[in-house]
Design an enzyme around this catalytic site. Structure first.
Site, short mmCIF file in Angstrom:
data_model
loop_
_atom_site.label_atom_id
_atom_site.label_comp_id
_atom_site.label_asym_id
_atom_site.label_seq_id
_atom_site.Cartn_x
_atom_site.Cartn_y
_atom_site.Cartn_z
N ASP A 152 56.09 -33.35 -8.91
CA ASP A 152 55.83 -33.47 -7.68
C ASP A 152 57.02 -33.19 -6.63
OD1 ASP A 152 54.15 -34.91 -5.52
OD2 ASP A 152 56.24 -35.95 -5.23
N ARG A 191 51.45 -28.64 -9.86
CA ARG A 191 52.06 -29.60 -8.63
C ARG A 191 51.43 -31.05 -8.59
NH1 ARG A 191 51.34 -24.06 -5.06
NH2 ARG A 191 52.90 -22.93 -6.06
N HIS A 231 67.56 -22.44 -12.82
CA HIS A 231 67.46 -20.88 -12.18
C HIS A 231 69.11 -20.29 -12.44
CE1 HIS A 231 63.52 -20.44 -10.59
NE2 HIS A 231 63.60 -21.63 -10.73
N GLU A 255 -9.53 9.46 -3.77
CA GLU A 255 -8.87 8.01 -4.28
C GLU A 255 -10.08 7.04 -4.81
OE1 GLU A 255 -5.74 6.40 -2.04
OE2 GLU A 255 -4.69 8.28 -1.78
N THR A 292 58.06 -26.71 -4.21
CA THR A 292 56.63 -26.54 -3.67
C THR A 292 55.87 -27.71 -3.87
OG1 THR A 292 56.71 -24.11 -4.34
CG2 THR A 292 54.75 -25.01 -3.54
N GLU A 347 -11.38 6.88 -0.37
CA GLU A 347 -11.23 7.88 0.78
C GLU A 347 -10.65 9.29 0.00
OE1 GLU A 347 -7.74 7.03 3.19
OE2 GLU A 347 -6.27 6.83 1.42
N HIS A 365 64.75 -27.02 -17.50
CA HIS A 365 64.61 -25.73 -16.62
C HIS A 365 65.64 -25.56 -15.71
CE1 HIS A 365 62.07 -22.97 -13.80
NE2 HIS A 365 62.59 -23.69 -12.99
N GLU A 377 3.02 12.86 -4.42
CA GLU A 377 2.91 12.49 -5.56
C GLU A 377 2.32 13.47 -6.51
OE1 GLU A 377 2.91 9.24 -2.91
OE2 GLU A 377 1.18 10.76 -3.51
N LYS A 400 63.79 -30.62 -14.20
CA LYS A 400 63.36 -29.25 -13.43
C LYS A 400 64.41 -29.08 -12.48
CE LYS A 400 59.61 -27.30 -10.57
NZ LYS A 400 59.85 -25.87 -11.14
N HIS A 420 0.79 -1.26 -0.07
CA HIS A 420 0.13 0.12 0.01
C HIS A 420 0.91 1.21 0.04
CE1 HIS A 420 -3.30 -2.87 0.77
NE2 HIS A 420 -2.75 -3.07 1.93
N ARG A 461 9.71 7.19 -6.67
CA ARG A 461 10.24 7.53 -5.29
C ARG A 461 11.63 6.97 -4.93
NH1 ARG A 461 5.09 7.60 -1.47
NH2 ARG A 461 6.48 8.20 0.05
N ASN A 510 -8.13 12.49 0.94
CA ASN A 510 -7.00 12.93 1.72
C ASN A 510 -7.31 14.51 1.68
OD1 ASN A 510 -5.16 10.80 2.76
ND2 ASN A 510 -4.82 10.28 0.60
N ARG A 559 55.90 -15.62 -15.69
CA ARG A 559 55.74 -16.37 -14.24
C ARG A 559 56.96 -16.53 -13.31
NH1 ARG A 559 55.47 -20.36 -11.22
NH2 ARG A 559 57.18 -21.35 -12.13
N ASP A 560 57.64 -17.79 -13.75
CA ASP A 560 58.60 -17.89 -12.79
C ASP A 560 59.81 -16.81 -12.72
OD1 ASP A 560 59.89 -19.47 -11.06
OD2 ASP A 560 60.99 -20.78 -12.45
N ALA A 561 59.91 -15.99 -13.60
CA ALA A 561 60.93 -14.90 -13.57
C ALA A 561 60.65 -13.96 -12.47
CB ALA A 561 61.25 -14.09 -14.90
N HIS A 562 59.50 -13.46 -12.42
CA HIS A 562 59.01 -12.40 -11.48
C HIS A 562 58.63 -13.07 -10.27
CE1 HIS A 562 54.31 -12.74 -11.61
NE2 HIS A 562 54.60 -13.07 -12.84
N GLN A 563 58.43 -14.15 -10.22
CA GLN A 563 58.04 -15.15 -9.01
C GLN A 563 59.40 -15.09 -8.27
OE1 GLN A 563 56.36 -18.94 -8.80
NE2 GLN A 563 57.52 -19.68 -7.33
#
Length: 917
Positions: free
Chosen positions: A418, A384, A513, A50, A646, A64, A511, A72, A481, A10, A117, A66, A311-315
């Site tokens: 692994d 992994r 380092h 109304e 890891t 009614e 691979h 409104e 690796k 209402h 509203r 008002n 990946r591995d370089a910046h890791q």
């Protein structure tokens, strides 16, 4: 007249004038009866009469009157041009209708008007009123839009004691549809931040066919529950201000940075060629499958290269912190310069975890975006084995599903390894990749030194035997690796020559380092011995704990039989780019200035070096880094001289830091092993949770650590029941919405807590990947301005204007920004202003009943209560610090006489936790 049929409980939500589809005769009858009712009552004032109309029979019923003008009334004013509020005041003051220029004959309607509203009610929560502080208040305006507001403004607080309406928005136009379009536009452009509003719901109402056709009745909302189906406002700009404000107030620790201040450098990006990318091995893989790919690799005369820069370089160099935006900026050029490479290693390993945890980016979106920009070079990831991309065991079907989703999203080559070379774990990963249709590159992790006769544990025969077992698993490529850079040139020649002799048709990929500085020499030795591909990194991201220099390898082999096909002049463009980008990550540099031959002693993997150093600093061990490295070698011996990658390398690192934090040397650990509260990773290792190491577990160390805990007899994951993926997806959708994807599911499977925190971060901070890298790491300075491209064609300007004083009541500061020329502010909790630091008593190191914290951290859980009797080895508390959990167990049997901490408490090493009697 106006139509207020769109109601909820209402309460009117949308008003329309005039009513759509109302027969003209009925309209006139309503007018006449309204006048008759008020005249009959002797009513003299403005009023609202109304009626309820049945659209099936057009019968109508009086409800009614008002005795006032309702809120409104704006729609009536707009279409008639009559100021009703002013008119009723003038009438009340004694003026006549003709004196204010009103007569019924002159009242004419022009067009249509719709009023909405706007309230602080949350339609997603059953329209529960929302409270809070309005951070942004920017209503939309323009021709045909009228705004009637209250006391809303930036900084205003919406309290629970007042009406929830913020404003009325009225749109008018010559046609009803045009008015609806204008109102829709105005609501879409309105920006209200800090409190929930009903705008998404109103927008659904405005586009619903029943409303547009004028057939909406009082049961419209109840009959159409789909009106409550909507997505939350993205609120992208304000969320970014939350992040920037947090950096300003609490410092850059929010981004995990601890090194030097990031300099202001603009990366140099060379223009990408306008021609199509050259045909590469990705096309071969697509057309001929993994077997055809392997055959093409083996037939290649030149040495193929894998670039690890992404990946591995910046890791290895920058704690895995390189952001997606800095990769994508150079991706198109990379696809041309490195179009003939074996692969780009760009995913998996630690990048998955760090993306979610520290960069607040989705690793799957990163993969998808890279694939879009690089269609010709195979992508390679690190898997992994049975551990997926996590640090624990997962149900077999979870690993299979992960590989399947990865292939669907653009992954090609899976380097499966692994951490202990445990064949059962390796086979699980190999089978999962094979089932997904990826290239199976099975890796043998290299440790020791086969050129040193005194090192008899890891011999040439050991590696050849592993290779034979893997070949029987129908792998496509064999990888050696060398994660710590231990493969010396002579050993490389011996190992690769033996493998090539026994497996003449199997592609071999190596691979390494460059920690000791011998990486280029070792890779050239591998090439000469018959390797098909080797890993390297763009020169400015190479060396030290990263991979060997790509430019050095390219130059060394140029114009020879094993020419790499990479042009040095073109490669220099990538070198220049990464040289400037690297400055942006100065805060994550390890401080290492050169290679170090001490790696032959501690054997620390290159990818772990910077992460472990950063972790040690966070644990307060920065000044003991040299000792941590020495402890690493000792920890390796204590664990049985194991393969270190890891997650096994994490076990060694955790034990090394544990020793440093507690002032223990190797003999001290052996002497006190039965009473020490080892890190959880160490205990789980001795339980066999990550597999069985070559030669078995060292005794009596295993028995002393494990005590009465269960021990795995075989592959740990084999004992796990299958994961109910459908139920898990349903649970995630219930929590995060139907847009939850299978990539979200896989992120949650691998890292449930990290994923949930990531989602919370995105909800609060938005898409921080859009921020420039320096602005992500460093707090803005006063007056500093940045540009943020939210999407193509939509860029916002943000500058820091002021920082408010501390509000001691709630420990917050208001941070003021200029946002596209408009003032905006955010309230940020000042973490440094909270409760003063608690000084805890220290444990008595000479008393076994005085149990202290073995390391700094946070109490995750207390497992005992005051007065409880415990047996020796009973877990009493769990501490957590920087991804490392430690179970603090009772060193002896006794009763808990004192418990000094609770869940969530911060503790320092040596702080008293439990006193036993």
């Amino acid at each position: 007249e106006r139509d207020c049929s769109v109601q909820r409980r209402h309460q009117k939500i949308v008003e329309v004038a005039p009513s759509i589809g109302l027969p003209e005769s009925l309209r006139e009858s309503l007018y006449a009866d309204a006048i008759r009712i008020t005249k009959g009552a002797g009513y003299f004032c403005a009023g609202t009469v109304e009626f309820l109309v049945d659209p099936k029979t057009w019968n109508y019923y009086f409800l009614e009157v008002n005795p006032r003008i309702q809120v409104e009334h704006t729609v009536t004013e707009v279409i008639t041009g009559v100021d009703l509020v002013q008119s009723q005041i003038r009438i009340a003051a004694g003026q006549k209708l003709h004196e204010i220029g009103l007569s019924q004959e002159d009242v004419a309607m022009r067009g249509f008007a719709i009023q909405a509203r706007v309230t602080t009610e949350d339609p997603a929560e059953d329209f529960r009123p929302d409270t809070g502080r309005i951070q942004v208040w920017r209503p939309a305006e323009g021709f045909g839009i009228r705004l009637d507001g209250g006391n809303a403004y930036p900084g205003a607080r919406v309290l629970a004691h007042y009406d929830s309406m913020l404003m009325k928005v009225t749109a008018s136009a010559l046609s009803f549809n045009q008015a609806a379009d204008k109102l829709t536009r105005a609501l879409l452009e309105t920006r209200i931040r800090g409190v929930k509003t009903n705008i998404p719901f109103i927008l659904n109402v405005l586009k619903h066919p029943d409303f547009v056709s004028g057939h909406a009745t009082t049961s419209f909302i109840g009959d159409n529950p789909q009106l409550l189906d909507f997505t939350d406002a993205r609120d992208r700009g304000q969320k970014l201000l939350n992040y920037l404000g947090d950096l300003v107030v609490n410092g850059r620790t929010a981004a995990g940075a601890s090194g030097p201040v990031t300099p202001r450098v603009t990366p140099l990006i060379a223009a990408s060629p306008t021609t199509l990318q050259p045909r590469g091995l990705k096309q071969v893989l697509t057309e001929e499958g993994p077997e055809g790919f392997a055959k093409a690799v083996r037939q290649s005369q030149g040495l193929l290269l894998t670039d690890t820069t992404w990946r591995d370089a910046h890791q290895s160099l920058l704690a895995t912190r390189v952001r997606t935006r800095d990769i994508l900026a150079i991706a198109p050029l990379t696809s041309h310069v490195l179009g003939k490479c074996y692969s780009l290693e760009n995913w998996g390993g630690a990048t998955f975890d760090v993306c979610l945890r520290f960069l607040r980016e989705c690793p799957w979106e990163r993969l998808q975006q890279m694939r879009e920009d690089v269609p010709n070079v195979p992508f390679q990831m690190l898997l992994r084995g049975a551990n997926g991309v996590g640090y624990t065991n997962y149900p077999d079907n979870a690993v299979f599903k992960f590989c399947d989703v990865a292939v669907k999203n653009g992954m090609d080559v899976f380097r499966v390894f692994d951490s202990l070379n445990y064949m059962d774990n390796l086979k699980l990963g190999v089978d999962a990749v094979g089932a997904a249709g990826g290239v199976v590159e099975a890796a043998i992790s290299y440790t020791g030194d086969i050129s040193d006769p005194s090192k008899a544990k890891y011999t040439l025969d050991y590696y050849l035997d592993l290779a034979r077992q893997l070949v029987e698993c129908h792998i496509h490529v064999l990888c050696i690796k060398d994660m710590a850079g231990l493969l010396k040139p002579a050993a490389a020649t011996t190992l690769i020559s033996a493998l090539r002799k026994e497996f003449p048709n199997l592609p071999i990929h190596v691979h390494t380092h460059d920690t000791a500085g011998t990486g280029v020499a070792s890779m050239l030795a591998c090439s000469a011995a018959g390797a098909d591909a080797v890993d390297c990194a763009v020169d400015s991201m190479s060396g030290m704990t990263s991979q060997p220099s790509m430019g050095s390898l390219v130059a060394a082999l140029q114009n020879g039989e094993r020419d790499t096909g990479v042009e040095l002049q073109e490669l220099s463009k990538l070198i220049e780019y990464w040289e400037t980008v690297r400055f942006s990550y100065a805060a994550f540099e390890s401080g290492q200035k050169s290679g170090s031959s001490e790696v032959y002693d501690h054997e620390m993997p290159g990818g772990q070096y910077t992460n472990l150093q950063f972790q040690s600093t966070s644990l307060g061990l920065a000044d003991q880094w040299s000792q941590v490295k020495r402890n690493y070698a000792a920890a390796n011996r204590l664990l049985g001289d194991i393969v270190k990658v890891t997650p096994s390398s994490k076990v060694v690192g955790d034990l090394a830091q544990f020793m440093a934090a507690n002032g223990l040397d190797e003999e001290g650990v052996r002497a006190q092993a039965e009473t020490l509260s080892f890190p959880s990773s160490v205990v789980e290792y001795f339980q066999g949770a990550i597999g069985i190491p070559h030669g078995g577990f060292p005794q009596p160390m295993q028995a002393q650590v494990v005590k009465e805990l269960p021990v795995f007899a075989g592959r740990p994951g084999a004992e796990l029941p299958p994961l109910d993926l459908d139920a898990s997806m349903a649970a995630l959708k219930a929590k995060y919405g139907d847009s939850t994807s299978e990539t979200d599911l896989m992120s949650w499977v691998m890292y449930p807590k990290v994923f949930e925190q990531f989602k919370a971060d995105v909800h609060h901070f938005g898409d921080v990947s859009k921020l420039p890298t320096r602005a992500y790491i460093e707090p803005l300075e006063l007056g500093e301005e940045i540009s943020v491209e939210l999407e193509r064609g939509k860029t916002i300007g943000i500058s820091l204007e002021a920082i408010g004083m501390l509000n001691e009541k709630d420990a917050t500061r208001e941070v003021f920004f200029n946002f596209n020329g408009m003032p905006r502010s955010v309230l940020i909790s000042d973490k440094t202003a909270k409760a003063t630091k608690v000084q805890r008593p220290k444990a008595d190191g000479g008393d076994v009943n005085s149990v202290g914290a073995p390391m700094p951290g946070v109490v995750v859980e207390t497992k005992v209560a005051l007065g409880e009797n415990v047996a020796a080895g009973t877990p009493m508390l769990i501490l957590s610090a920087m991804k490392m959990e430690t179970v603090v167990a009772a060193p002896v049997a006794g009763r808990v006489a004192q418990l000094t901490v609770a869940s969530g408490d911060d503790v320092q090493a040596g702080d008293l936790l439990v006193e036993l009697q």
